[in-house]
Write a protein that holds these residues in place. Structure first.
Motif, short mmCIF file in Angstrom:
data_model
loop_
_atom_site.label_atom_id
_atom_site.label_comp_id
_atom_site.label_asym_id
_atom_site.label_seq_id
_atom_site.Cartn_x
_atom_site.Cartn_y
_atom_site.Cartn_z
N ARG A 1 -2.40 4.00 -12.06
CA ARG A 1 -0.98 4.28 -12.35
C ARG A 1 -0.24 3.17 -12.43
NH1 ARG A 1 0.83 8.32 -14.33
NH2 ARG A 1 2.69 8.55 -13.13
N PRO A 2 0.94 2.84 -13.03
CA PRO A 2 1.61 1.46 -13.16
C PRO A 2 1.79 0.71 -11.85
CG PRO A 2 2.72 3.14 -14.22
CD PRO A 2 1.83 3.89 -13.46
N ALA A 3 1.88 -0.40 -11.93
CA ALA A 3 2.14 -1.25 -10.65
C ALA A 3 3.54 -1.02 -10.22
CB ALA A 3 2.00 -2.73 -10.91
N LEU A 4 3.87 -1.00 -8.74
CA LEU A 4 5.13 -0.44 -8.11
C LEU A 4 5.87 -2.13 -8.10
CD1 LEU A 4 3.95 1.70 -5.48
CD2 LEU A 4 4.83 2.21 -7.66
N ASP A 5 7.07 -1.93 -8.22
CA ASP A 5 8.01 -3.22 -8.02
C ASP A 5 8.05 -3.58 -6.69
OD1 ASP A 5 10.31 -1.87 -7.02
OD2 ASP A 5 10.90 -1.57 -9.06
N ALA A 6 8.60 -4.98 -6.49
CA ALA A 6 8.76 -5.60 -5.03
C ALA A 6 9.75 -4.66 -4.07
CB ALA A 6 9.03 -6.81 -5.02
N LYS A 7 10.64 -4.14 -4.80
CA LYS A 7 11.85 -3.48 -4.15
C LYS A 7 11.12 -2.21 -3.46
CE LYS A 7 16.82 -1.60 -4.40
NZ LYS A 7 17.74 -1.32 -5.35
N LEU A 8 10.40 -1.38 -4.30
CA LEU A 8 10.03 -0.41 -4.06
C LEU A 8 8.81 -0.70 -2.90
CD1 LEU A 8 9.56 2.76 -4.06
CD2 LEU A 8 8.09 2.59 -6.02
N ARG A 9 7.95 -1.63 -2.91
CA ARG A 9 7.11 -1.79 -1.93
C ARG A 9 7.81 -2.19 -0.57
NH1 ARG A 9 4.09 -6.07 -2.08
NH2 ARG A 9 2.11 -5.04 -1.22
N ARG A 10 8.71 -2.86 -0.63
CA ARG A 10 9.53 -3.03 0.57
C ARG A 10 10.00 -1.77 1.34
NH1 ARG A 10 11.43 -7.58 -2.24
NH2 ARG A 10 13.48 -6.37 -2.81
N ARG A 11 10.41 -0.88 0.47
CA ARG A 11 11.01 0.47 1.16
C ARG A 11 9.74 1.30 1.54
NH1 ARG A 11 14.73 4.93 -2.58
NH2 ARG A 11 15.07 6.05 -0.66
N MET A 12 8.75 1.17 0.76
CA MET A 12 7.45 2.11 1.30
C MET A 12 6.95 1.53 2.85
SD MET A 12 5.61 2.18 -2.28
CE MET A 12 3.90 3.09 -2.16
N ARG A 13 7.04 -0.16 2.82
CA ARG A 13 6.53 -0.30 4.08
C ARG A 13 7.43 -0.06 5.29
NH1 ARG A 13 5.84 -6.86 4.84
NH2 ARG A 13 6.01 -7.13 7.18
N ARG A 14 8.62 -0.18 5.09
CA ARG A 14 9.74 0.02 6.00
C ARG A 14 9.54 1.53 6.30
NH1 ARG A 14 13.36 -2.73 2.81
NH2 ARG A 14 14.22 -0.83 1.97
N TYR A 15 9.19 2.62 5.55
CA TYR A 15 8.96 3.84 5.85
C TYR A 15 7.64 4.04 6.55
CZ TYR A 15 8.49 8.92 5.12
OH TYR A 15 8.55 10.10 5.40
N VAL A 16 6.55 3.49 6.30
CA VAL A 16 5.19 3.44 7.17
C VAL A 16 5.50 2.89 8.63
CG1 VAL A 16 2.99 2.45 7.38
CG2 VAL A 16 3.87 3.29 5.13
N GLU A 17 6.37 1.88 8.56
CA GLU A 17 6.48 1.19 9.74
C GLU A 17 7.52 2.13 10.80
OE1 GLU A 17 8.55 -2.40 8.61
OE2 GLU A 17 6.80 -3.55 8.69
N ALA A 18 8.10 2.89 10.21
CA ALA A 18 9.04 3.96 11.03
C ALA A 18 8.24 5.20 11.39
CB ALA A 18 10.16 4.17 10.27
N VAL A 19 7.11 5.43 10.73
CA VAL A 19 6.44 6.58 10.93
C VAL A 19 5.70 6.40 12.41
CG1 VAL A 19 4.51 8.11 10.42
CG2 VAL A 19 6.27 7.52 8.79
#
Length: 297
Positions: A279-297
């Motif tokens: 799959r294509p690489a994800l951009d930096a903005k989405l990666r930050r959103r993903m990291r925040r979601y994991v931290e909140a779980v």
């Protein structure tokens, strides 16, 4: 948006419903420009098995699928019990083309002589005259072992030299090594639940050192925790299908991570892991959103 299915895998290529076809993504090793697939395979625990019997036959199926889907790096160590022997016994039995193999292993001993013995034994266990990458495991006796590995590289017995850490340990010492020692690779723990290695990844990039991310699924613990929760609704917009895809794409989308090495003992999990490489690489903005979601779980 293309709809992905495991049935879309064929001979190492992804055929999505939108007609797109392409091989697994790869990244360049800074020291040489050689490219390797962004998803490799670790062998800790999963390949500590006998070299015959039903369990071994199951691991053969996992390896077969790994190479069918374009796999390259297989990472092992004397620390991993019988893993090197199991890999070496399996490779000649595979029907898949194994020319893409990038053999990576380690030296792991406080003793210079024992380390030399492990180094020599790896060639026998893997059944190879040339090993692509030799690493000093968890920085144990790294000064002496690095000297040995550099000599072996000059002799043409190995192609690349590196060092490793795991579980987020010894980062200060690893930083000093990266600053002062010429290396081809560094391996460290990096995942969305353990992102603290990012300064070291940046330092490696500045020094022209390739980065291998170990424990990309948190040794199983991170993904076990996340799978109790639903994927965020916005993940589908990026073509993220499940938690392994989420976690692995987050890692290999980092521009300075060369390869991630999830371990698997089941074919279906191998397919899930390899999918992230297509799959294509994800951009930096989405990666930050993903990291925040994991931290909140």
């Amino acid at each position: 948006m293309a709809c992905f299915s495991l049935a879309g895998f064929k001979s190492g290529k992804l055929f999505a419903q939108d007609g797109h076809a392409g091989g697994i993504r790869s990244k360049a090793i800074p020291a040489s420009g050689e490219r390797i697939p962004v998803i490799g395979m670790g062998t800790w625990l999963t390949f500590n098995v006998p070299t015959s019997g039903s369990v071994f036959r199951q691991r053969l199926k996992v390896l077969e699928r790994f190479f069918e889907l374009g796999g390259g790096m297989i990472d092992s160590s004397p620390m991993y019990g019988n893993a090197e022997a199991a890999i070496g016994a399996a490779l000649p039995e595979l029907k898949a083309d194994t020319k893409s193999l990038f053999a990576a292993t380690k030296v792991w001993s406080a003793s210079d002589d024992a380390g030399r013995g492990q180094f020599e034994n790896s060639f026998r266990l893997w059944g190879r005259e040339l090993i692509d990458l030799q690493q000093v495991h968890n920085l144990v006796n790294w000064q002496s072992h690095l000297k040995m590995l550099r000599e072996a590289k000059e002799e043409g017995r190995i192609r690349y030299v590196g060092v490793t850490t795991s579980h987020g340990r010894r980062h200060d010492e690893l930083k000093r090594i990266l600053q002062n020692e010429p290396l081809d690779f560094v391996q460290l723990t990096y995942n969305a639940g353990r992102p603290e290695a990012e300064p070291l990844i940046q330092l490696a990039a500045d020094k022209g050192v390739a980065v291998i991310a170990n424990r990309p699924l948190g040794g199983g613990g991170l993904i076990d925790r996340l799978q109790r929760k639903p994927l965020p609704s916005w993940a589908a917009d990026a073509g993220i299908h499940d938690w392994p895809d989420f976690l692995l794409r987050w890692i290999v989308s980092h521009p300075d991570v060369t390869c991630a090495i999830p371990a698997s003992s089941q074919v279906v999990h191998m397919e899930e892991n390899m999918r992230a490489g297509y799959r294509p690489a994800l951009d930096a903005k989405l990666r930050r959103r993903m990291r925040r979601y994991v931290e909140a779980v």
